[in-house]
Design an enzyme around this catalytic site. Structure first.
Site, mmCIF file in Angstrom:
data_model
loop_
_atom_site.group_PDB
_atom_site.id
_atom_site.type_symbol
_atom_site.label_atom_id
_atom_site.label_comp_id
_atom_site.label_asym_id
_atom_site.label_seq_id
_atom_site.Cartn_x
_atom_site.Cartn_y
_atom_site.Cartn_z
ATOM 1 N N ASN A 141 0.848 -1.192 0.000
ATOM 2 C CA ASN A 141 0.000 0.000 0.000
ATOM 3 C C ASN A 141 0.883 1.241 0.000
ATOM 4 O O ASN A 141 1.908 1.302 0.689
ATOM 5 C CB ASN A 141 -0.900 0.014 1.236
ATOM 6 C CG ASN A 141 -1.802 1.242 1.255
ATOM 7 O OD1 ASN A 141 -2.798 1.302 0.542
ATOM 8 N ND2 ASN A 141 -1.438 2.241 2.047
ATOM 9 N N GLY A 193 -5.245 2.806 4.053
ATOM 10 C CA GLY A 193 -4.588 1.540 3.758
ATOM 11 C C GLY A 193 -3.473 1.185 4.716
ATOM 12 O O GLY A 193 -3.340 0.026 5.143
ATOM 13 N N ILE A 211 -0.024 8.761 1.530
ATOM 14 C CA ILE A 211 0.685 9.956 1.980
ATOM 15 C C ILE A 211 0.114 10.352 3.332
ATOM 16 O O ILE A 211 -1.038 10.785 3.433
ATOM 17 C CB ILE A 211 0.568 11.094 0.952
ATOM 18 C CG1 ILE A 211 1.291 10.681 -0.331
ATOM 19 C CG2 ILE A 211 1.159 12.389 1.507
ATOM 20 C CD1 ILE A 211 1.197 11.671 -1.456
ATOM 21 N N ASP A 244 -3.906 22.957 9.527
ATOM 22 C CA ASP A 244 -4.285 21.994 8.498
ATOM 23 C C ASP A 244 -5.028 22.661 7.359
ATOM 24 O O ASP A 244 -5.253 23.870 7.355
ATOM 25 C CB ASP A 244 -5.117 20.860 9.110
ATOM 26 C CG ASP A 244 -4.854 19.534 8.429
ATOM 27 O OD1 ASP A 244 -5.378 19.331 7.324
ATOM 28 O OD2 ASP A 244 -4.104 18.722 8.989
#
Length: 488
Positions: free
Chosen positions: A172, A195, A175, A287
């Site tokens: 897998n 993943g 990022i 963020d």
């Protein structure tokens, strides 16, 4: 044009005037964020900071700061060409049975091309030209950005994380950001459904107490980076998709430690492990929402070894209130999503993720409505069809006479074609981004759909309004008259 590695892409961008080298000393702490943010908002070039303050390693920033550079990284010349990539992915997700022998022969080259793009394993690789192990490992030598004043510390942002679950052949790629908390330790922030986290969960179940092997590639070629953020069908690996974009097999090399394959052309590779019992509080960090996120516990990644090219380049970015690099990526990848959605829902005319909506939290869909309730079927389909839309909180569906990418059109449709009670769909207790502090429970919240389509019999008992449109003859007469009016 195809690119062998990140340096090949840098050369192309520089030749096209899409990259600038900065020889002035710039601090990775805060200053690089401000420089890149101003440059991105001005639709400026990628930046290679050649003198990061306190470091000898150059920093590459704002690489995907325009939709065109995203398209170039995927082997296309402009954003519109990304529709072709979406059409290929749509076909691979749901290949139609051939209608006859001729059709079967016509499809054969596509399948052959996909099969031929499996990764190629090599024994020697540029990413292992220099090896640093044991007590010599020091993440402090990397010019990792501290992006915002309230950030908890330096943050590795473009970490291409490689994992493999037990008894699995396929790796897998994901990022996931990594907070640097020590000489050889980072915090791996992966959400439970991603993943990498699923591989880790399976590993703990099958091999309790054993360390989980992980590798991080920094500065891979653009096709491999973008392949990790594209909705690749389960039948195709991210490495295979990168090969399709590049037009050549992705070269992989085995890590010196863990049994994992990493991009051979990467600038830097971090090899290590995660121990099941080792966690730490991650954050806060600014963020893509435009806010600092909550502190939460995530696994700690211990770096056992660093390998890198001679004179490596550190690839970095920042996230903040849109527009930022993730928002620009969303604008470009939007064109990949459209054919995939149309394959499942042919009635969809266009699909748009407004970058102001943090790339994925709001979607606007235009469609050719065919029956009462059709818009609600489409909005439910958007939420359920692709994993990428699991966190989309707002879905607006309207007719195809509306431009999904023009807020003036969308707001007009919502305010004239909607009754708030009849034309909204509310769903509670659904998966929500953990970064969404507006949800009542972390990771769990509601979604709302807006049916801004014309209403059919059965949806309303009233006569529906007819849009005001000037007749063609009058428009033609005024077109001829216009130059004489002196109004330009």
């Amino acid at each position: 044009m195809k690119y062998r590695d990140l340096r090949d892409f840098i050369s192309k961008l520089e030749a096209d005037g899409e990259l600038r080298r900065v020889d002035v000393e710039v601090d990775p702490r805060l200053e690089m964020t401000e420089v890149c943010d101003r440059t991105l908002r001005a639709e400026g070039p990628a930046i290679l900071f050649q003198k990061p303050k306190g470091y000898r390693m150059p920093v590459l920033g704002n690489l995907f700061g325009t939709p065109r550079r995203v398209a170039l990284g995927m082997g296309a010349e402009d954003v519109s060409a990304l529709r072709e990539i979406g059409e290929l992915l749509a076909f691979l997700r749901q290949p139609e049975p051939p209608k006859g022998l001729r059709d079967a022969w016509s499809q054969l080259p596509v399948f052959r091309k996909v099969l031929d793009m499996g990764p190629k394993k090599v024994r020697r690789a540029a990413c292992q030209e220099v090896v640093v192990e044991g007590d010599d490992v020091d993440l402090g030598r990397l010019p990792v950005q501290t992006c915002w004043p309230g950030d908890a510390g330096p943050l590795i942002t473009w970490a291409l994380v490689v994992t493999r679950g037990p008894e699995k052949e396929r790796q897998n790629l994901g990022i996931y950001r990594n907070q640097v908390i020590g000489r050889n330790r980072t915090i791996m922030r992966w959400l439970a459904h991603r993943g990498g986290a699923l591989d880790f969960r399976d590993w703990q179940r099958e091999r309790p107490g054993e360390p989980f092997p992980v590798a991080i590639a920094l500065g891979a070629d653009p096709a491999t980076i973008l392949g990790a953020v594209t909705p690749v069908p389960d039948s195709l690996s991210e490495y295979g998709f990168a090969g399709l974009l590049r037009g050549s097999k992705t070269e992989l090399v085995k890590c010196l430690g863990p049994d994992l394959q990493v991009p051979a052309s990467a600038e830097i590779v971090l090899e290590g492990h995660i121990h099941p019992d080792d966690t730490a509080p991650e954050g806060p960090f600014g963020d893509h929402t435009g806010y600092y996120n909550e502190v939460d516990h995530f696994p700690v990644f211990t770096v056992d070894r660093i390998t890198h090219r001679r004179d490596p380049i550190y690839h970095s970015t920042y996230t903040g209130r849109p527009p930022d690099e993730p928002a620009i990526l969303g604008v470009a990848l939007n064109e990949v999503f459209v054919p995939i959605l149309r394959k499942q829902f042919p009635e969809i005319s266009d699909f748009y993720l407004p970058p102001e909506g943090c790339s994925y939290r709001m979607a606007v869909v235009t469609m050719k409505k065919q029956y009462p309730g059709h818009a609600k079927r489409v909005m439910l389909g958007v939420w359920s069809f692709l994993r990428q839309f699991m966190y989309t909180k707002f879905v607006i569906v309207t007719d195809d006479d509306v431009n999904a990418r023009d807020w003036k059109d969308v707001i007009w449709a919502m305010t004239t074609r909607m009754d708030p009670k009849r034309d909204t769909v509310m769903i509670d207790n659904t998966p929500i981004d953990y970064l969404d502090f507006a949800s009542p429970v972390s990771g769990l919240g509601s979604k709302i759909g807006f049916d801004a389509t014309h209403k059919w019999p059965g949806e309303t008992d009233r006569e529906w309004g007819r849009p005001i449109v000037m007749d063609d003859e009058t428009r033609a007469r005024v077109d001829a008259l216009w130059p004489k009016l002196g109004l330009d």
